[in-house]
Design an enzyme around this catalytic site. Sequence first.
Site, PDB file in Angstrom:
ATOM      1  N   TYR A 299      -9.163  52.792  28.237  1.00  0.00           N
ATOM      2  CA  TYR A 299      -8.952  54.204  27.797  1.00  0.00           C
ATOM      3  C   TYR A 299      -8.850  55.006  28.843  1.00  0.00           C
ATOM      4  CZ  TYR A 299      -8.483  58.225  24.908  1.00  0.00           C
ATOM      5  OH  TYR A 299      -8.039  59.460  24.026  1.00  0.00           O
TER       6      TYR A 299
ATOM      7  N   PHE B 142      19.334  70.300  30.392  1.00  0.00           N
ATOM      8  CA  PHE B 142      19.467  68.970  29.325  1.00  0.00           C
ATOM      9  C   PHE B 142      19.279  69.592  28.170  1.00  0.00           C
ATOM     10  CE2 PHE B 142      18.011  65.202  26.935  1.00  0.00           C
ATOM     11  CZ  PHE B 142      19.331  64.423  26.892  1.00  0.00           C
ATOM     12  N   ASP B 143      19.816  68.907  27.108  1.00  0.00           N
ATOM     13  CA  ASP B 143      19.646  69.496  25.836  1.00  0.00           C
ATOM     14  C   ASP B 143      18.190  69.736  25.339  1.00  0.00           C
ATOM     15  OD1 ASP B 143      19.739  66.876  24.768  1.00  0.00           O
ATOM     16  OD2 ASP B 143      21.721  67.074  23.834  1.00  0.00           O
TER      17      ASP B 143
ATOM     18  N   ASP C 126      13.943  68.626  37.514  1.00  0.00           N
ATOM     19  CA  ASP C 126      13.939  67.629  36.582  1.00  0.00           C
ATOM     20  C   ASP C 126      14.607  66.345  37.108  1.00  0.00           C
ATOM     21  OD1 ASP C 126      15.236  65.812  34.651  1.00  0.00           O
ATOM     22  OD2 ASP C 126      15.826  67.553  33.057  1.00  0.00           O
TER      23      ASP C 126
ATOM     24  N   ALA D 152      14.991  63.022  36.429  1.00  0.00           N
ATOM     25  CA  ALA D 152      15.410  61.760  35.774  1.00  0.00           C
ATOM     26  C   ALA D 152      16.192  60.822  36.311  1.00  0.00           C
ATOM     27  CB  ALA D 152      15.878  62.196  34.318  1.00  0.00           C
TER      28      ALA D 152
ATOM     29  N   LYS E  34      15.055  56.578  32.831  1.00  0.00           N
ATOM     30  CA  LYS E  34      16.432  56.564  33.531  1.00  0.00           C
ATOM     31  C   LYS E  34      16.070  55.824  34.821  1.00  0.00           C
ATOM     32  CE  LYS E  34      17.305  60.016  30.422  1.00  0.00           C
ATOM     33  NZ  LYS E  34      16.383  60.294  29.524  1.00  0.00           N
TER      34      LYS E  34
HETATM   35  C1  LIG Z   1      18.582  65.274  32.859  1.00  0.00           C
HETATM   36  C2  LIG Z   1      17.459  64.825  31.563  1.00  0.00           C
HETATM   37  N1  LIG Z   1      16.344  65.715  31.335  1.00  0.00           N
HETATM   38  C3  LIG Z   1      15.463  65.429  30.410  1.00  0.00           C
HETATM   39  C4  LIG Z   1      15.701  64.301  29.502  1.00  0.00           C
HETATM   40  C5  LIG Z   1      15.040  63.878  28.254  1.00  0.00           C
HETATM   41  O1  LIG Z   1      14.216  62.788  28.460  1.00  0.00           O
HETATM   42  P1  LIG Z   1      13.842  61.843  27.536  1.00  0.00           P
HETATM   43  O2  LIG Z   1      14.849  61.542  26.565  1.00  0.00           O
HETATM   44  O3  LIG Z   1      12.835  60.861  28.280  1.00  0.00           O
HETATM   45  O4  LIG Z   1      12.534  63.037  26.478  1.00  0.00           O
HETATM   46  C6  LIG Z   1      17.171  63.564  29.808  1.00  0.00           C
HETATM   47  C7  LIG Z   1      17.319  62.461  28.647  1.00  0.00           C
HETATM   48  O5  LIG Z   1      18.458  61.901  28.610  1.00  0.00           O
HETATM   49  C8  LIG Z   1      17.638  63.863  30.891  1.00  0.00           C
HETATM   50  O6  LIG Z   1      19.020  63.300  30.875  1.00  0.00           O
END
Ligand SMILES: Cc1ncc(COP(=O)(O)O)c(C=O)c1O
Length: 458
Positions: free
Chosen positions: A71, A123-124, A214, A216, A257
């Site tokens: 843990y 990102f959305d 960010d 990713a 990613k």
């Molecule tokens: C640029 C970017 N930021 C954040 C995210 C969010 O990540 P997650 O899907 O792991 O929550 C994504 C997901 O596609 C992304 O492409």
Amino acid sequence: MGTIIEPFRIKMTEPLAITTREQREKWLREAHFNIFLLSSDQITIDLLTDSGTGAMSTNQWASMMMGDETYAGSRSWYRFRDTVEKITGFKHIFPIHQGRAGERILSQIRLKPGDVVPNNGHFDTTRANIEWMGAQAVNLVIEEGKNLFLDHPFKGNMDIPKLKRLIEKTGPEKIPFAMITVTNNSYGGQPVSLENIRETKALLASYNIPLIIDSARFAENAFFIHKRERGREKRSLLNLAQEIFSYGDGTIMSAKKDGLANIGGFFACNDDQLAEDFKNLLILTEGFPTYGGLAGRDLEAIAVGLLEALEMEYQIYRHATIEYMEKKFREMKYPLVLPVGGHAIYLDAQQLLPHIQPLHFPGIALVNEMYLQGGVRAVEMGSVMFGKIDSNAQKDSPAPFELVRLTFPRRVYTQSHFDYIVDIMKNIWERRASIRGYRIVKQPPFLRHFSAHFEEIR
Ligand SMILES: Cc1ncc(COP(=O)(O)O)c(C=O)c1O
């Protein structure tokens, strides 16, 4: 060397569905012509997303067997922490179950109504988490980045003069942090140059605004820098990644990613107070800070995957695949967004199907045709996903573009799979004039692309 090969061989296979046209017609009808409602065993090649869909290596699987599920303070945690520290250089590191968990916690601990968060392209889920706190998410990509067909090596760059104007207008006290997304997913996976990240940081530092990266797709971005930014061609991807992170005050990473993992992520930063606040909410909502909602074996897979994503051979192969498909699409004369980004190809469905008006959804028409022709699943990014629903007038307004995205899972498909897609696209090209549009017969009040029902316009 003429042919760039996959830098791996296959040790374990996963069957994919070889289906008939009759089956696909039936399944698509049963899914109300919405490919989100299909199940995986009805799909031959799935290009819906590159998130969490990659294949892991023998080293990742082997390390998962070494996963320590203690843990607190597990061996897997220390291995994960040391790798993230080596790449990012950040002092405080927290695992999270995926990117949006980090976005939510950061937004909750730092934002209040009226605040503003600039980004080259949110990102959305990032945008949604910021807006959920009553703050405003502003996109400031350079003008070239908004032109789908304009060639530019770093179309994901932040517009620095615009960022300066926004800070002056808003007041730095209302910007608790700014972000930069590498690569810029919302604008086609386009890269950001090292110079632009450095300048963004310098401007923000002069106002004391922290920069959150960010990250990713940090490794794909590092590869673009290596390929396209003058003077960087001799440097390793690890070294370039280290410089990218050196300009950040923190980072949120979705390891689904460039972590080459199926789940996971991390938040990292240098500021002690920010780390303390993040940790407290992490414990409350995700888990103890040495696992953050992940199993020990997930931490192991990410630790290995992050370094594999920075291997030059891997990135050369990944980008070669995308360039191969770009070449094929150009030969077939498909209209596509250029230059192609790091994880997907975007087709312009409106140019391809000019006889289908935007509110009859040319993107859906193309996506469904790709499925019917060969069981390939792509995703519409047009008026279904981004159009506005006007409930009073019962009238929708279209999105600015009708795109279809073919996203490339990492290390999953071979060249013959891609040649199969090319064959399908050749057929579609021949019969494009006979493809028909769709209308929506049922839709939820938001995020309708996931669950809307369609019917073909006859
Ligand atoms: C640029 C970017 N930021 C954040 C995210 C969010 O990540 P997650 O899907 O792991 O929550 C994504 C997901 O596609 C992304 O492409």
